[in-house]
Design a protein around this motif. Structure first.
Motif, mmCIF file in Angstrom:
data_model
loop_
_atom_site.group_PDB
_atom_site.id
_atom_site.type_symbol
_atom_site.label_atom_id
_atom_site.label_comp_id
_atom_site.label_asym_id
_atom_site.label_seq_id
_atom_site.Cartn_x
_atom_site.Cartn_y
_atom_site.Cartn_z
ATOM 1 N N SER A 23 0.824 -1.214 0.000
ATOM 2 C CA SER A 23 0.000 0.000 0.000
ATOM 3 C C SER A 23 0.855 1.259 0.000
ATOM 4 O O SER A 23 0.439 2.294 -0.500
ATOM 5 N N VAL A 24 2.056 1.172 0.532
ATOM 6 C CA VAL A 24 2.958 2.326 0.565
ATOM 7 C C VAL A 24 3.765 2.421 -0.732
ATOM 8 O O VAL A 24 3.847 3.482 -1.349
ATOM 9 N N PHE A 25 4.362 1.317 -1.170
ATOM 10 C CA PHE A 25 5.240 1.322 -2.338
ATOM 11 C C PHE A 25 4.498 1.193 -3.665
ATOM 12 O O PHE A 25 5.010 1.568 -4.701
ATOM 13 N N GLY A 26 3.306 0.605 -3.643
ATOM 14 C CA GLY A 26 2.586 0.331 -4.884
ATOM 15 C C GLY A 26 3.121 -0.932 -5.531
ATOM 16 O O GLY A 26 3.898 -1.683 -4.947
ATOM 17 N N GLY A 27 2.701 -1.176 -6.770
ATOM 18 C CA GLY A 27 3.143 -2.362 -7.495
ATOM 19 C C GLY A 27 2.318 -3.580 -7.151
ATOM 20 O O GLY A 27 1.284 -3.498 -6.476
ATOM 21 N N GLU A 28 2.796 -4.713 -7.631
ATOM 22 C CA GLU A 28 2.113 -5.991 -7.422
ATOM 23 C C GLU A 28 3.115 -7.010 -6.908
ATOM 24 O O GLU A 28 4.312 -6.919 -7.179
ATOM 25 N N PHE A 29 2.616 -7.997 -6.190
ATOM 26 C CA PHE A 29 3.482 -9.081 -5.744
ATOM 27 C C PHE A 29 3.959 -9.868 -6.965
ATOM 28 O O PHE A 29 3.155 -10.239 -7.819
ATOM 29 N N ALA A 30 5.258 -10.123 -7.042
ATOM 30 C CA ALA A 30 5.782 -10.993 -8.093
ATOM 31 C C ALA A 30 5.390 -12.439 -7.794
ATOM 32 O O ALA A 30 5.185 -13.232 -8.700
ATOM 33 N N TYR A 31 5.266 -12.754 -6.498
ATOM 34 C CA TYR A 31 4.855 -14.092 -6.075
ATOM 35 C C TYR A 31 4.319 -13.996 -4.657
ATOM 36 O O TYR A 31 4.840 -13.246 -3.836
ATOM 37 N N ILE A 32 3.299 -14.747 -4.361
ATOM 38 C CA ILE A 32 2.837 -14.939 -2.989
ATOM 39 C C ILE A 32 2.266 -16.351 -2.895
ATOM 40 O O ILE A 32 1.429 -16.746 -3.704
ATOM 41 N N GLY A 33 2.787 -17.137 -1.969
ATOM 42 C CA GLY A 33 2.332 -18.515 -1.794
ATOM 43 C C GLY A 33 2.273 -18.882 -0.326
ATOM 44 O O GLY A 33 3.045 -18.370 0.479
ATOM 45 N N LYS A 34 1.373 -19.753 -0.007
ATOM 46 C CA LYS A 34 1.200 -20.200 1.372
ATOM 47 C C LYS A 34 1.801 -21.589 1.550
ATOM 48 O O LYS A 34 2.008 -22.320 0.587
ATOM 49 N N PHE A 35 2.058 -21.948 2.796
ATOM 50 C CA PHE A 35 2.644 -23.260 3.076
ATOM 51 C C PHE A 35 1.763 -24.395 2.572
ATOM 52 O O PHE A 35 2.272 -25.436 2.153
ATOM 53 N N LYS A 36 0.448 -24.218 2.550
ATOM 54 C CA LYS A 36 -0.437 -25.266 2.056
ATOM 55 C C LYS A 36 -0.220 -25.546 0.574
ATOM 56 O O LYS A 36 -0.570 -26.604 0.082
ATOM 57 N N ASP A 37 0.365 -24.596 -0.148
ATOM 58 C CA ASP A 37 0.625 -24.757 -1.581
ATOM 59 C C ASP A 37 1.949 -25.445 -1.874
ATOM 60 O O ASP A 37 2.235 -25.782 -3.020
ATOM 61 N N MET A 38 2.755 -25.656 -0.850
ATOM 62 C CA MET A 38 4.087 -26.217 -1.025
ATOM 63 C C MET A 38 4.029 -27.739 -1.046
ATOM 64 O O MET A 38 3.502 -28.348 -0.099
ATOM 65 N N PRO A 39 4.558 -28.367 -2.086
ATOM 66 C CA PRO A 39 4.574 -29.838 -2.113
ATOM 67 C C PRO A 39 5.630 -30.385 -1.148
ATOM 68 O O PRO A 39 6.602 -29.699 -0.822
#
Length: 147
Positions: A23-39
């Motif tokens: 919210s301060v810097f702007g832009g978009e996440f290049a990646y965001i993943g949760k532990f449940k998504d990790m094989p």
């Protein structure tokens, strides 16, 4: 050329922190993943999808200029994080106005212990701890030629 990319570890509020930073810097996440998504893999077992850790952030990256701010949450396996004076994230800005914007945005709700001001080394500089316990430095080199 090598890049320095700070990596921040949180105790379960990584997503909240990174949404704030975005919210301060702007832009978009290049990646965001949760532990449940990790094989599952050789050195780490898969996190149960019904556990509290499943919703924690495994990895997030937010490009800021030429740098990438990265982070994740701790897990039971990695242990709790103790925040303190062990690191700071230094942001070099292109103007005093930008420095004030970044400083004021990120220090909201935190502890701005060194307000933005001119320093003996010729910079416009300030330091604070944000509301998540992360130490930051904002620096504008007034005497550096503009690019």
């Amino acid at each position: 050329m090598a890049a320095v990319n700070p990596y921040l570890i949180f105790n379960g509020n990584c997503e909240e922190a990174f949404l704030f930073y975005k919210s301060v810097f702007g832009g978009e996440f290049a990646y965001i993943g949760k532990f449940k998504d990790m094989p599952a893999h050789e050195n780490c077992s898969q996190v149960s999808s019904d556990s509290e850790e499943a919703e924690r952030i495994m990895h997030v990256s937010l490009p800021i200029g030429q740098t990438i701010l990265m982070g994740s949450d701790s897990t039971e396996q990695s242990g709790a994080v103790t925040f303190g004076g062990n690191f700071s994230v230094s942001i070099n800005v292109e103007s005093a106005k930008e420095g004030d914007r970044i400083f004021n945005g990120l220090s909201a709700g935190g502890n701005p212990f060194m307000p933005m001001g001119k320093t003996f080394w010729g910079a416009y500089f300030g330091m604070f701890t944000d509301k998540f316990g992360v130490n930051w430095m904002v620096n504008f080199d007034e005497n550096m030629p503009s690019s």
